[in-house]
Design an enzyme around this catalytic site. Structure first.
Site, mmCIF file in Angstrom:
data_model
loop_
_atom_site.group_PDB
_atom_site.id
_atom_site.type_symbol
_atom_site.label_atom_id
_atom_site.label_comp_id
_atom_site.label_asym_id
_atom_site.label_seq_id
_atom_site.Cartn_x
_atom_site.Cartn_y
_atom_site.Cartn_z
ATOM 1 N N ARG A 1 0.860 -1.246 0.195
ATOM 2 C CA ARG A 1 -0.034 -0.174 0.039
ATOM 3 C C ARG A 1 1.081 1.070 -0.065
ATOM 4 O O ARG A 1 0.553 2.383 -0.440
ATOM 5 C CB ARG A 1 -0.878 -0.009 1.404
ATOM 6 C CG ARG A 1 -2.002 -0.969 1.258
ATOM 7 C CD ARG A 1 -2.502 -0.848 2.608
ATOM 8 N NE ARG A 1 -3.713 -1.889 2.623
ATOM 9 C CZ ARG A 1 -4.187 -2.428 3.759
ATOM 10 N NH1 ARG A 1 -3.367 -2.159 4.956
ATOM 11 N NH2 ARG A 1 -4.875 -3.475 3.722
ATOM 12 N N LYS B 1 3.504 -18.962 7.731
ATOM 13 C CA LYS B 1 3.055 -19.201 9.247
ATOM 14 C C LYS B 1 2.745 -17.992 9.766
ATOM 15 O O LYS B 1 3.492 -16.954 9.493
ATOM 16 C CB LYS B 1 3.801 -20.489 9.817
ATOM 17 C CG LYS B 1 5.093 -19.747 10.264
ATOM 18 C CD LYS B 1 5.789 -20.432 11.338
ATOM 19 C CE LYS B 1 5.329 -20.147 12.696
ATOM 20 N NZ LYS B 1 6.291 -18.888 13.394
ATOM 21 N N HIS C 1 7.282 -25.657 13.760
ATOM 22 C CA HIS C 1 8.739 -25.968 13.833
ATOM 23 C C HIS C 1 9.016 -27.156 14.668
ATOM 24 O O HIS C 1 9.864 -28.145 13.976
ATOM 25 C CB HIS C 1 9.654 -24.753 14.249
ATOM 26 C CG HIS C 1 9.373 -23.516 13.586
ATOM 27 N ND1 HIS C 1 8.935 -23.646 12.239
ATOM 28 C CD2 HIS C 1 9.607 -22.218 13.947
ATOM 29 C CE1 HIS C 1 8.848 -22.130 11.885
ATOM 30 N NE2 HIS C 1 9.261 -21.409 12.922
ATOM 31 N N LYS D 1 11.883 -18.099 24.532
ATOM 32 C CA LYS D 1 12.627 -17.071 24.312
ATOM 33 C C LYS D 1 13.150 -16.379 25.470
ATOM 34 O O LYS D 1 12.929 -16.748 26.644
ATOM 35 C CB LYS D 1 11.708 -15.748 23.550
ATOM 36 C CG LYS D 1 11.035 -16.306 22.296
ATOM 37 C CD LYS D 1 10.552 -15.040 21.594
ATOM 38 C CE LYS D 1 9.910 -15.367 20.281
ATOM 39 N NZ LYS D 1 11.039 -15.583 19.295
HETATM 40 C C1 BG6 Z 1 9.613 -17.991 13.413
HETATM 41 C C2 BG6 Z 1 8.886 -17.371 14.703
HETATM 42 O O1 BG6 Z 1 8.823 -18.631 12.603
HETATM 43 O O2 BG6 Z 1 11.009 -18.607 13.959
HETATM 44 C C3 BG6 Z 1 9.911 -16.774 15.735
HETATM 45 O O3 BG6 Z 1 7.838 -16.591 14.584
HETATM 46 C C4 BG6 Z 1 11.233 -17.297 15.870
HETATM 47 O O4 BG6 Z 1 9.312 -16.100 16.898
HETATM 48 C C5 BG6 Z 1 11.802 -17.671 14.538
HETATM 49 O O5 BG6 Z 1 12.084 -16.508 16.439
HETATM 50 C C6 BG6 Z 1 13.035 -18.730 14.904
HETATM 51 O O6 BG6 Z 1 13.467 -19.185 13.696
HETATM 52 P P1 BG6 Z 1 15.369 -19.606 13.714
HETATM 53 O O7 BG6 Z 1 15.552 -19.892 12.042
HETATM 54 O O8 BG6 Z 1 16.012 -18.265 14.026
HETATM 55 O O9 BG6 Z 1 15.475 -20.418 14.708
#
Ligand code: BG6
Length: 511
Positions: free
Chosen positions: A50, A156, A248, A348
């Site tokens: 946009r 996702k 994941h 986290k």
């Molecule tokens: C994302 C999540 O899909 O994956 C994040 O939304 C997360 O919250 C991230 O930090 C982690 O990915 P990677 O590749 O850094 O392990």
């Protein structure tokens, strides 16, 4: 440098091109693919958003992202200008009727210039709430009708529970064939995650011991040091279970637990993975408190720096109940895995960023060594390190040198970095290329996504209904809440804390 497999003329339309994903992941990945000559010469990116912007401004903005996130490091003028000439921007509101008509015109122009009909990849780099309206507009603009040439990529989170995921699947399959839909989970593009398949199925020595007779339990840990950063608003709606575990961690679990595939056909692999999800024992709502733990970080110290708690992050409610840590104990009810617990956890603001799978083997059935020899004895353990310092290690017992028989655990290690030269492509490079090749092996099928939501549904329901009383329940810079230790300790086991080398610590702190 490898030469591109005859790629067809390609238009990549990024819907939501002004956002972070485009800047941080998609365009750096396209730049690296382009520089390695994986992309067709007749290739253009059309960024759609946009925000008022011209091609020049768009390119300039993207260059900063590429400089920071490309695995090549900073761009040089020549390489960048060659690549940038393929980048275009179109200001339009894709959520309103007619919003895509200028895009249709633009694609038609491109067809004329090339004298060929290109394949078109629509990458929906937009919040989940925008997908429905965007799909409606794309449908109206008749952009997706050619089933062989048009692919649509959906990021996702795919829905926020089983009901919304089903609705989203219905919406997508109302306009598109399943073969056109690429539901992305970037973990599947990671080299080490794909290597789980190579390791398990290209080697004969593992399969005979890869089951309940030899394996005591499995742990899957995806730990992060970062907090929610600027994504507070999203995280308030998501939480760790939806953000990480449903996708994941379950993808990794499937690769560890799946049966050997007959071939590498996309549907064969996906069938084997979905079988695992269907076999996961349903969690009874009354047992959620025994098999699931949630946590939220409070303030703490990370690498000598004081960091705020989750509730003090931007766009987070003062009394937020969103979990930034989640752990589950699961069982896969089939012949191979009956009664072998799979413990999964993610969080986290933990001590370090590290993702690994630990396969803990059972002790030997009979111990012939004298008690004095056994001081440090441990059962075998296989650790698959997904990141950082990607590799695999096997812990076994060795005789400690000396005149007495004493056993000591030692590790045999394989390190990607040491074994292979050359750069490792980023997950998004792999996945973008697969989309252009029309290979859906590394993407989630509708039934997989729904099966994964079914597994976590009881936990989401219970957690949604009962507010946590103890949040925040772990300090930033620790390995998570005490309750997670209790979850596994009840079974007489403990979390295997990942080894963090000083090198990794330093590398991460400089990232
Ligand atoms: C994302 C999540 O899909 O994956 C994040 O939304 C997360 O919250 C991230 O930090 C982690 O990915 P990677 O590749 O850094 O392990």
């Amino acid at each position: 440098m490898e030469v591109s497999a005859a790629l067809k003329p390609t238009v990549v339309v990024i819907v939501g091109a002004g956002g972070d994903l485009t800047w941080r992941k998609l365009v750096p990945a396209l730049y690296d693919l382009f520089s390695d000559k994986w992309l067709a010469d007749r290739f253009v990116v059309i960024g759609v958003d946009r925000k008022e912007m011209r091609d020049d401004g768009f390119r300039e903005h993207l260059r900063e992202g590429v400089d920071q996130f490309s695995r090549r490091g900073r761009t040089d003028e020549k390489a960048w200008s060659t690549f940038a000439s393929h980048l275009n921007y179109l200001t339009t509101d894709f959520a309103i009727p007619g919003g895509f008509s200028s895009l249709s015109d633009r694609v038609r122009e491109q067809e004329k210039t090339w004298g060929a009909k290109p394949q078109i990849v629509f990458y929906l780099a937009i919040p989940p709430t925008m997908v429905e309206v965007t799909m409606q507009q794309m449908g109206e603009a008749q952009l997706c009708q050619d089933r062989d040439r048009v692919h649509v990529v959906v990021e996702k989170p795919f829905g926020r529970d089983l009901i919304s995921a089903r609705a989203l699947n219905r919406l997508l399959t109302g306009t598109l064939a399943e073969s056109q839909i690429y539901r992305i989970d970037h973990y599947l593009g990671k080299e080490t995650v794909q290597n789980i398949l190579a390791f398990r199925f290209a080697n004969a020595l593992l399969e005979p011991i890869w089951d309940r007779r030899y394996i005591d339990h499995v742990q899957i840990s995806v730990m992060e040091r970062v907090g929610v950063e600027h994504r507070g608003a999203y995280y308030e709606q998501a939480g760790a279970l939806r953000d990480m575990i449903q996708n994941h961690l379950f993808q990794i679990l499937c690769m560890i637990a799946m049966e050997p595939p007959v071939s590498f056909q996309a549907d064969e692999i996906r069938n084997k993975k979905v079988d695992v999800l269907h076999a996961i024992r349903t969690i009874h709502p009354d047992l959620v408190h025994e098999v699931a733990v949630r946590g939220q970080y409070g303030p703490g110290w990370i690498q000598g720096e004081h960091v705020p708690g989750y509730r003090a992050e931007p766009n987070v409610a003062l009394g937020s109940s969103s979990e930034t840590y989640a752990a589950l104990k699961l069982f896969v009810d089939n012949w191979r895995w009956q009664d072998v617990p799979f413990y999964v956890r993610t969080g986290k603001r933990l001590v370090a960023k590290v993702s690994e799978v630990s396969i803990q083997f059972r002790p030997v059935p009979h111990q012939p060594f004298p008690v004095e020899a056994l001081g440090e004895w441990q059962p075998n353990r296989l650790v698959i390190r997904i990141q950082p310092e990607e590799g695999i290690s096997i812990r076994f017992q060795a005789k400690q040198p000396g005149l007495a028989m004493r056993l000591r655990p030692v590790d045999m290690r394989f390190s990607y970095r040491e074994a292979f030269d050359g750069p490792t492509p980023a997950a998004y490079e792999m996945l973008l290329l697969d989309i252009m090749r029309g290979d859906a092996t590394l993407f989630m099928r509708a039934d997989q996504v729904e099966a994964a939501w079914s597994v976590v549904s009881p936990v989401l329901d219970v957690w949604g209904a009962v507010a946590p009383m103890d949040f925040p329940n772990y300090q930033a810079g620790t390995w998570g809440p005490e309750a997670a230790e209790v979850l596994i300790a009840r079974d007489g086991r403990s979390w295997l804390q990942p080894a963090i080398s000083e090198d990794e610590e330093e590398k991460e702190s400089s990232e």
